[in-house]
Design a protein around this motif. Structure first.
Motif, PDB file in Angstrom:
ATOM      1  N   ASN A  10       4.377   4.887   9.050  1.00 11.07           N
ATOM      2  CA  ASN A  10       5.776   5.117   8.692  1.00 11.07           C
ATOM      3  C   ASN A  10       5.916   6.213   7.642  1.00 11.07           C
ATOM      4  O   ASN A  10       5.159   6.268   6.671  1.00 11.07           O
ATOM      5  CB  ASN A  10       6.422   3.838   8.180  1.00 11.07           C
ATOM      6  CG  ASN A  10       5.691   3.226   6.989  1.00 11.07           C
ATOM      7  OD1 ASN A  10       4.520   2.846   7.089  1.00 11.07           O
ATOM      8  ND2 ASN A  10       6.371   3.152   5.842  1.00 11.07           N
ATOM      9  N   THR A  11       6.881   7.097   7.843  1.00  6.83           N
ATOM     10  CA  THR A  11       7.206   8.130   6.859  1.00  6.83           C
ATOM     11  C   THR A  11       8.230   7.603   5.862  1.00  6.83           C
ATOM     12  O   THR A  11       8.113   7.823   4.658  1.00  6.83           O
ATOM     13  CB  THR A  11       7.768   9.376   7.571  1.00  6.83           C
ATOM     14  OG1 THR A  11       6.835   9.804   8.557  1.00  6.83           O
ATOM     15  CG2 THR A  11       8.020  10.502   6.594  1.00  6.83           C
ATOM     16  N   THR A  50       9.541   4.967   3.574  1.00  2.99           N
ATOM     17  CA  THR A  50       8.817   3.864   2.937  1.00  2.99           C
ATOM     18  C   THR A  50       9.710   2.921   2.139  1.00  2.99           C
ATOM     19  O   THR A  50       9.223   1.909   1.634  1.00  2.99           O
ATOM     20  CB  THR A  50       7.733   4.415   2.002  1.00  2.99           C
ATOM     21  OG1 THR A  50       8.350   5.230   0.993  1.00  2.99           O
ATOM     22  CG2 THR A  50       6.724   5.248   2.776  1.00  2.99           C
ATOM     23  N   GLN A  83      -1.416   5.844   7.355  1.00  4.64           N
ATOM     24  CA  GLN A  83      -0.067   5.297   7.284  1.00  4.64           C
ATOM     25  C   GLN A  83       0.758   5.845   8.436  1.00  4.64           C
ATOM     26  O   GLN A  83       0.721   7.042   8.731  1.00  4.64           O
ATOM     27  CB  GLN A  83       0.585   5.654   5.949  1.00  4.64           C
ATOM     28  CG  GLN A  83       1.959   5.020   5.754  1.00  4.64           C
ATOM     29  CD  GLN A  83       2.492   5.240   4.345  1.00  4.64           C
ATOM     30  OE1 GLN A  83       1.717   5.396   3.411  1.00  4.64           O
ATOM     31  NE2 GLN A  83       3.802   5.225   4.197  1.00  4.64           N
ATOM     32  N   GLN A 138       0.813  -1.223   0.000  1.00  2.00           N
ATOM     33  CA  GLN A 138       0.000   0.000   0.000  1.00  2.00           C
ATOM     34  C   GLN A 138       0.845   1.272   0.000  1.00  2.00           C
ATOM     35  O   GLN A 138       0.438   2.283  -0.585  1.00  2.00           O
ATOM     36  CB  GLN A 138      -0.986   0.015   1.190  1.00  2.00           C
ATOM     37  CG  GLN A 138      -1.961   1.179   1.113  1.00  2.00           C
ATOM     38  CD  GLN A 138      -2.992   1.214   2.244  1.00  2.00           C
ATOM     39  OE1 GLN A 138      -3.736   2.165   2.374  1.00  2.00           O
ATOM     40  NE2 GLN A 138      -3.047   0.183   3.056  1.00  2.00           N
ATOM     41  N   ASP A 139       2.027   1.241   0.659  1.00  8.94           N
ATOM     42  CA  ASP A 139       2.893   2.426   0.623  1.00  8.94           C
ATOM     43  C   ASP A 139       3.859   2.393  -0.561  1.00  8.94           C
ATOM     44  O   ASP A 139       4.803   3.168  -0.622  1.00  8.94           O
ATOM     45  CB  ASP A 139       3.644   2.612   1.943  1.00  8.94           C
ATOM     46  CG  ASP A 139       4.732   1.571   2.179  1.00  8.94           C
ATOM     47  OD1 ASP A 139       4.907   0.666   1.341  1.00  8.94           O
ATOM     48  OD2 ASP A 139       5.430   1.681   3.209  1.00  8.94           O
ATOM     49  N   ARG A 140       3.586   1.417  -1.514  1.00  9.30           N
ATOM     50  CA  ARG A 140       4.277   1.304  -2.795  1.00  9.30           C
ATOM     51  C   ARG A 140       5.714   0.793  -2.667  1.00  9.30           C
ATOM     52  O   ARG A 140       6.503   0.904  -3.612  1.00  9.30           O
ATOM     53  CB  ARG A 140       4.251   2.637  -3.550  1.00  9.30           C
ATOM     54  CG  ARG A 140       2.847   3.150  -3.794  1.00  9.30           C
ATOM     55  CD  ARG A 140       2.830   4.394  -4.667  1.00  9.30           C
ATOM     56  NE  ARG A 140       1.466   4.910  -4.790  1.00  9.30           N
ATOM     57  CZ  ARG A 140       0.544   4.410  -5.603  1.00  9.30           C
ATOM     58  NH1 ARG A 140       0.828   3.382  -6.381  1.00  9.30           N
ATOM     59  NH2 ARG A 140      -0.665   4.946  -5.645  1.00  9.30           N
ATOM     60  N   PHE A 189       0.264   0.544   8.981  1.00  5.93           N
ATOM     61  CA  PHE A 189      -0.984   1.310   8.930  1.00  5.93           C
ATOM     62  C   PHE A 189      -1.751   1.116  10.237  1.00  5.93           C
ATOM     63  O   PHE A 189      -1.482   0.175  11.006  1.00  5.93           O
ATOM     64  CB  PHE A 189      -1.827   0.890   7.726  1.00  5.93           C
ATOM     65  CG  PHE A 189      -1.252   1.387   6.425  1.00  5.93           C
ATOM     66  CD1 PHE A 189      -1.782   2.508   5.810  1.00  5.93           C
ATOM     67  CD2 PHE A 189      -0.168   0.753   5.840  1.00  5.93           C
ATOM     68  CE1 PHE A 189      -1.230   2.993   4.620  1.00  5.93           C
ATOM     69  CE2 PHE A 189       0.388   1.228   4.659  1.00  5.93           C
ATOM     70  CZ  PHE A 189      -0.151   2.352   4.042  1.00  5.93           C
ATOM     71  N   GLY A 239       4.426  -1.799   4.742  1.00  4.69           N
ATOM     72  CA  GLY A 239       4.376  -0.552   5.500  1.00  4.69           C
ATOM     73  C   GLY A 239       3.467  -0.737   6.706  1.00  4.69           C
ATOM     74  O   GLY A 239       2.793  -1.770   6.851  1.00  4.69           O
TER      75      GLY A 239
END
Length: 655
Positions: free
Chosen positions: A260-261, A263, A258, A234-236, A242, A240
Motif C-alpha cells: 500500500n502507498t 498509509t 510494502q 510497520q508502515d507507522r 506487505f 499495512g
C-alpha cells in the motif's frame, strides 16, 4: 472512455479476431484442426470466444456512447446463455476428525482438477488450534488421509491460505502465535503433488514486531509464488499490507515489500491472484481512503515484483463500507475483484464485482452479483479459469430457510451471467459460511465451506464439486459465392461455428431460406453443397437460416444467416459480338495441363482468368497456349479468355 478510444480498441481487436478466425477456419477446411491435442483445440476455440466476447463488450459501449458502428463486425444478437453449473456428486465432508470445530477452509486446484483443502482445527494437534489438509484427485476421491501441516504446535496456528501450480505442487501459509517471538507471524510449508513436504515450515515475515496476520497466497504455472499479509504498525499507521516473493524452490526473491502507498489509518485483509507467467495483483480494504469508511484498493505487479502503475480504487460506489475483497486471474492476466458493499443493494450487505483486463483497465462498470438482496450477502470468493470465465460464491442470510447458506453465480469472460444464482449447500440446518472457491483451467470448480452441527460436533468442513453449465453454440452471419449452372454436389463452403464446451459435438441444419431445395448441408461438418439448379437470372442470392445444435444436456441451439451469392456466368460463352472460331481446351478433363486454342479475339492482348466454384479468382495471367494448373485442387473451374473486344468462357475439370 471516449468513442475514439473505443473505436481504436475495437479496430485492433477486430483485426486480431479476423486473423485468428481465418486461421481457425482454414485449419477446419484443410482438416488439420483434428490433429491438435484436445487441450490445444480447447485453447484455440476459447481464445476466439474470449475475443468475440470482448468485441461484444466494446460494441455495446460504442452503442451507449452514441458512436456510429461502421466497422462491419456483426455479432449474434443474443447473449451467450448457459445452464447453471451441474453438481458433480453430492456435497461431502472433508475433515475426518470431527471433535470440536474445523473452520476457515481454503482450497486450491491444479490444471487437471486435482485439489487440496486446508482448514483450521481446534484441539487436534494438542494445543489450541492447528492447520490440517486433505488431498483429492480430479474425481473428488480423497488421496491418503488428512494430515497436519504445522510442525510447531504451541498455542494457536490459524487462518490458512493455499495455492497450487499446474502440476499439483502446493504451498500452505498460516499465522502462528508467538512462534516468531512477538504475537502472530506468517509461516508456510511447501509440498509436491504427491503431498510430500518439501523442506521444513518456514517463516515468511522478516519484520517480526507486533502482529502479522491474514495471509493470502498465489502461485504461477511453474510454482513461483507470492505471499501477502497484514502487518501491524510497520508502515507507522496501524495495519499495512506487505508481501514476499519466492521461486518454485521456496527461495525468497528479494526482501519483503510494502504494497500500500496510502498509509493513513488501516489497510487490511489482502487477497492476491497471479497469472501463468507470474504477474500478480494484490487487493485490500483501506479505511477512509475513498472518503467514507472502508473501500477496496489494488496494486498490479509484474513477475519481477515491479509495481505496474499506482495503487487504484476498485469500488465506484463509495458510500458506507466496501470490504472483504477477493480476487481471481486468468492465464493471460485478466482479473476480477469481488467484495461486500453495505446498503448498495438497498438492504444491508450485497456482493459487487469489477472486471479488468491484463493492463489493469476496468472492463465495464462494477456490477451487483447477488439477485436475492434481503438481509446480508457477505464474504465473497471468486475463481477464474484460463479463459476468463469466473464464478463468485458468497454466504447469504435466510435465503436457504435457516440462517446463513452458500450461494454462487457463474459468469462468462465478458461478465455476462451464465444462468441464475444457485444454492451450493444441500444441508441447510443452522449456519453454512466462510465459502472459498477454486477452479481448474477448463472451468470445473469446487466450493468449500464450514457448516455448523452437520458432522455432529460444532463446525465441520464440507465441499461440493461442479462442472460448468452447457453453453450455447456460437455461429455468426457469414456469406459465400458460387457460380450459376454448376453441377449438383459442388461444394459451396463450410459454415463456421464454435462451442465453449469443446468436447461436445455440433450438428447443422438449414431451417429457412432454401428456395427450391437449392442447397444441402452436411449435418456433421456444416459443409454446404449444391443440391438443385442455380440460375442468376432467376435468384441472384439466397439467405439461408442455418441452425447449429450441440449435444449437451439439455441440447442448445443457435442460428445465423448464411448468404450465398450467385455469380452470373455468360452462358453463350461470348459477352460481346466478334468474329472467330471460338475457344477449345484439351484435354478436358485433365490432371492440370491444358492446351488452349482461340480465335476471334485480339491476339497478343488476351488474358486468362481461372475462377473456382466459390467465385474466387485463382489464376490470372496473360494468354499462353500451354496452361499449367497442376497446383490447384481437383474440381470444376471456369476459364475466362478476356480481350479488349470480348470474353469467352469455358468450363474445365481438373481430376
Amino acid at each position: 472512455m471516449t468513442p475514439d478510444l473505443l473505436h481504436f480498441q475495437h479496430t485492433r481487436l477486430l483485426s486480431l479476431y479476423r486473423k485468428l478466425r481465418y486461421r481457425f477456419d482454414k485449419s477446419l477446411k484443410e482438416n488439420r484442426f483434428k490433429n491438435h491435442s484436445t487441450q490445444k483445440q480447447t485453447q484455440l476455440v476459447r481464445r476466439l470466444e474470449k475475443l468475440r466476447m470482448r468485441l461484444a463488450d466494446l460494441e455495446h459501449a460504442l452503442k451507449l456512447s452514441g458512436a456510429a458502428m461502421t466497422l462491419g463486425f456483426v455479432l449474434s444478437q443474443g447473449e451467450v446463455q448457459a445452464q447453471s453449473p451441474n453438481p458433480l456428486g453430492s456435497e461431502f465432508r472433508v475433515n475426518t476428525y470431527t471433535t470440536d470445530g474445523q473452520v476457515n477452509p481454503a482450497i486450491a486446484l491444479d490444471s487437471a482438477g486435482d485439489f487440496v483443502i486446508t482448514w483450521q482445527d481446534y484441539i487436534q494437534d494438542g494445543s489450541y488450534s492447528g492447520i490440517y489438509a486433505q488431498r483429492y484427485n480430479a474425481a473428488g476421491v480423497a488421496q491418503g488421509s488428512e494430515f497436519r501441516v504445522n510442525t510447531y504446535t504451541v498455542s494457536t496456528q490459524r487462518n490458512p491460505a493455499i495455492a497450487m501450480d499446474n502440476d499439483g505442487d502446493f504451498v500452505i501459509a498460516w499465522e502462528s502465535f508467538d512462534q516468531d517471538g512477538s504475537s502472530f507471524g506468517i509461516y508456510a510449508q511447501r509440498y509436491n503433488a504427491a503431498g510430500v513436504a518439501q523442506g521444513s515450515e518456514f517463516r515468511v515475515n522478516t519484520y517480526t514486531t507486533n502482529t502479522q496476520s491474514l495471509p493470502s497466497i498465489a502461485m504461477d504455472s511453474d510454482g513461483d509464488f507470492v505471499i501477502t499479509w497484514n502487518d501491524y504498525v510497520q508502515d507507522r499507521s496501524y495495519y499495512g499490507i506487505f508481501a514476499q516473493r519466492y521461486n518454485a524452490l521456496g527461495l525468497a526473491q528479494g526482501g519483503e515489500f510494502q504494497v500500500n502507498t496510502f498509509t493513513t489509518d488501516q489497510q487490511l485483509s489482502p487477497s492476491i491472484a497471479m497469472d501463468s507467467d507470474g504477474n500478480f495483483v494484490i487487493a485490500w480494504n483501506s479505511y477512509s481512503q475513498d472518503g467514507d469508511n472502508y473501500g477496496i484498493y489494488a496494486q498490479r505487479y509484474d513477475a519481477a515484483g515491479v509495481a505496474q502503475g499506482s495503487e487504484f480504487r476498485v469500488n465506484t460506489y463509495t458510500t458506507n463500507k466496501q470490504s472483504f475483497s477477493s480476487i481471481a486471474m486468468d492465464s493471460d492476466g485478466d482479473f476480477v475483484i469481488a467484495w461486500n458493499s453495505y446498503t448498495q443493494d438497498g438492504d444491508s450487505y450485497g456482493i459487487y464485482a469489477q472486471r479488468y483486463d491484463a493492463a489493469g483497465v476496468a472492463q465495464g462498470s462494477e456490477f451487483r452479483v447477488n439477485t436475492y438482496t434481503t438481509a446480508h450477502q457477505i464474504r465473497s470468493s471468486v475463481a477464474m479459469d484460463n479463459n476468463g470465465d469466473f464464478v463468485i460464491s458468497w454466504q447469504t442470510y435466510g435465503q436457504d430457510g435457516d440462517y446463513y447458506g452458500i450461494y454462487a453465480k457463474q459468469f462468462n469472460a465478458a461478465g455476462s451471467p451464465q444462468g441464475l444464482e444457485f444454492q451450493v449447500n444441500t444441508f441447510t440446518t443452522d449456519n453454512q459460511g466462510y465459502p472459498f472457491i477454486a477452479m481448474d483451467r477448463d472451468g470445473d470448480f469446487t466450493v468449500v465451506w464450514q457448516s455448523f452441527s452437520q458432522d455432529g460436533s460444532g463446525y465441520g468442513v464440507f465441499a461440493q464439486r461442479f462442472q460448468p453449465g452447457n453453453h450455447d453454440p456460437q455461429i455468426n452471419n457469414q456469406s459465400f459465392n458460387i457460380n450459376e449452372n454448376v453441377s449438383a454436389s459442388t461444394v459451396v463452403g463450410t459454415v463456421a461455428a464454435s462451442d465453449a464446451d469443446v468436447s461436445q459435438v455440433l450438428s447443422y441444419s438449414i431451417t429457412a431460406g432454401n428456395t427450391g431445395g437449392a442447397f444441402a448441408i452436411n449435418s456433421s461438418t456444416g459443409q454446404i453443397t449444391v443440391a438443385g439448379s442455380l440460375d442468376y437470372e432467376n435468384i441472384a442470392s439466397y439467405a439461408l437460416t442455418v441452425q447449429v445444435t450441440d449435444n449437451g444436456t439439455p441440447a442448445l441451439s443457435s442460428s445465423a444467416t448464411v448468404t450465398i451469392n450467385i455469380n452470373n456466368i455468360v452462358e453463350t460463352g461470348i459477352s460481346h459480338p466478334y468474329a472467330g472460331d471460338g475457344i477449345s481446351v484439351y484435354p478436358n478433363p485433365s490432371a492440370g495441363l491444358f492446351t488452349i486454342k482461340s480465335g476471334g479475339l485480339s491476339v497478343g492482348k488476351q488474358n486468362i482468368r481461372i475462377i473456382n466454384a466459390l467465385g474466387e479468382t485463382v489464376y490470372n495471367s496473360p494468354f499462353t497456349e500451354q496452361l499449367n494448373l497442376q497446383l490447384l485442387p481437383k474440381g470444376v473451374y471456369t476459364l475466362m479468355l478476356e480481350s479488349e473486344n470480348g470474353v469467352m468462357v469455358k468450363q474445365i475439370v481438373i481430376e
